[in-house]
Design an enzyme around this catalytic site. Structure first.
Site, mmCIF file in Angstrom:
data_model
loop_
_atom_site.group_PDB
_atom_site.id
_atom_site.type_symbol
_atom_site.label_atom_id
_atom_site.label_comp_id
_atom_site.label_asym_id
_atom_site.label_seq_id
_atom_site.Cartn_x
_atom_site.Cartn_y
_atom_site.Cartn_z
ATOM 1 N N HIS A 199 0.806 -1.230 0.000
ATOM 2 C CA HIS A 199 0.000 0.000 0.000
ATOM 3 C C HIS A 199 0.835 1.275 0.000
ATOM 4 O O HIS A 199 0.305 2.366 -0.128
ATOM 5 C CB HIS A 199 -1.008 -0.006 1.160
ATOM 6 C CG HIS A 199 -0.452 0.203 2.524
ATOM 7 N ND1 HIS A 199 -0.476 1.433 3.133
ATOM 8 C CD2 HIS A 199 0.132 -0.642 3.405
ATOM 9 C CE1 HIS A 199 0.053 1.324 4.349
ATOM 10 N NE2 HIS A 199 0.428 0.080 4.531
ATOM 11 N N THR A 235 -4.018 -19.645 2.429
ATOM 12 C CA THR A 235 -4.349 -19.448 1.012
ATOM 13 C C THR A 235 -3.944 -18.045 0.595
ATOM 14 O O THR A 235 -4.231 -17.069 1.291
ATOM 15 C CB THR A 235 -5.862 -19.680 0.791
ATOM 16 O OG1 THR A 235 -6.149 -21.022 1.189
ATOM 17 C CG2 THR A 235 -6.243 -19.478 -0.667
ATOM 18 N N CYS A 323 -0.965 12.026 20.882
ATOM 19 C CA CYS A 323 -1.538 12.444 22.149
ATOM 20 C C CYS A 323 -1.768 11.201 22.992
ATOM 21 O O CYS A 323 -2.527 10.322 22.610
ATOM 22 C CB CYS A 323 -2.854 13.152 21.888
ATOM 23 S SG CYS A 323 -3.276 14.249 23.224
#
Ligand SMILES: Cc1ncc(COP(=O)(O)O)c(C=O)c1O
Length: 378
Positions: A199, A235, A323
């Protein structure tokens, strides 16, 4: 809307999307099946393996498809630690690795491994003498990244590879941020294990790979069937694998031109910001870094407020600070580089890519002065 957070993830390349659609329709077979439906997809998986191998300089048989960069990192580090446990219990990494490496090492530390985290200098680079000195007879792995996700700083990977080969220690390189952006050559750089993630280079989320060079000793992370030459059961994510292959093919064709074009945009953005806000400081080595990434400290401002205001203006960037329990914690990467905490808290990462244009840079430079002025008045 302007997207300048490519180090987080990149949009799927339209040609990649086109290439994978048949694998969600008529080409649905399981590549392990010997009948026509299986054979139909097996060839596509092997073709993708060849394309992936060609981009990173290894043999197709050395590619193990995984689900993401984090899995590849876990497999490389835990798999080596487990296979070489009898040889030693020492792992060397660096202070600026991605959490996928750092937290895997932390886990192994709790299991009794000794972890050395090499420090970096103000420019984000490690000292090769310190690496040499850290290696002992007990060292079973050196894990050092190719390019840093926050600053884009590029480690001297070939030199690290040469040291590891000379000392007989396996070398794992997390190249998740480098693959598709700069030339990566496992053979030439003497990299034994290399992580990459689809990605980040135009494939969808959910596909990654680990290069396992011939001769590397590694236990699997996922046990089960004999897929991926017994290295990773389950798979195969056929569509993801085909997507990664296609994205690697496109990267091979377009990488050099793309890096130069995006580098021009990044440089103009940096120059523009420095002119607007003279207190701004660039984090990381000026040359030894990805052409796509700019990590800038807006000293005196809070990164999260800056990020929020940019978001309101439709501009997506990221901050290295997080944060936690009500306090703003600055980035461990910038802290390791010795960046002043006040500067680190005002640090923003702009990471550019394929779809960014000159008009995007102009727009950011147009809206930034007003945002900075507003935040300075607070
Ligand atoms: C350097 C580096 N390593 C590993 C990862 C993890 O990759 P993934 O998101 O595919 O698990 C990332 C993701 O940002 C990264 O930048």
């Amino acid at each position: 809307m302007i997207y300048m957070d490519y180090n987080a993830t990149a949009p799927v390349h339209p040609e990649v999307l086109e290439a994978i659609l048949p694998f969600y329709r008529e080409q649905f077979g399981n590549p392990s099946s010997i009948h026509w439906a299986g054979r139909m997809v097996k060839g596509a998986v092997e073709e993708a393996r060849e394309e992936t191998a060609a981009l990173v300089g290894c043999a197709p048989s050395e590619i193990v498809f995984t689900s993401c960069g984090s899995e590849s990192d876990n497999m490389a580090i835990k798999g080596t630690a487990s296979a070489l446990r009898n040889r030693g219990n020492h792992i060397i990494t660096t202070a600026v690795e991605h959490p996928a490496v750092l937290n895997t090492c932390l886990y192994l530390e709790h299991q009794g491994f000794r972890i050395t985290r090499l420090p970096v200098n103000r420019e984000g680079l490690i000292d090769m003498n310190e690496l040499q000195a850290a290696i002992t007879a007990e060292t079973v792995l050196v894990s050092a990244m190719f390019a840093n996700n926050e600053t884009g700083v590029i480690f001297p990977v070939a030199s690290i590879g040469a040291i590891c080969r000379e000392r007989g220690v396996p070398f794992h390189c997390d190249a998740v941020q480098a693959v598709g952006k700069v030339p990566v050559d496992c053979r030439g750089m003497e990299i034994g294990l290399l992580s990459l993630s689809g990605h980040k280079l135009g494939a969808p989320k959910g596909i990654g790979a680990l290069v396992v060079r011939k001769g590397m000793k590694l236990h699997p992370l996922i046990h089960g069937g004999a897929q991926e030459r017994n290295r990773r059961a389950g798979t195969e994510n056929v569509a993801g694998i085909v997507a990664l292959g296609k994205a690697c093919r496109i990267a091979r064709d377009e990488m050099a031109g793309g890096a130069a074009r995006v580098g021009g945009l990044r440089d103009r953005l940096e120059k523009g910001i420095m002119a607007l806000f003279p207190q701004a400081r660039l984090n990381g080595h000026r040359e030894k870094r990805l052409t796509t990434t700019a990590n800038i400290s807006f000293t005196g401002l809070e990164a999260d407020s800056l990020l929020l205001n940019l978001d309101l203006a439709g501009i997506a960037v990221s901050s290295g600070s997080a944060c936690s329990s009500g306090t703003l914690k600055s980035s461990p990467v910038l802290a390791a580089m010795g960046v002043d905490p006040a500067a680190a808290k005002g640090s923003i990462r702009f990471s550019l890519g394929r779809l960014n244009t000159d008009a995007d840079v102009d727009h950011v430079l147009r809206v930034l002065p007003e945002i900075i002025e507003r935040l300075q008045k607070k």
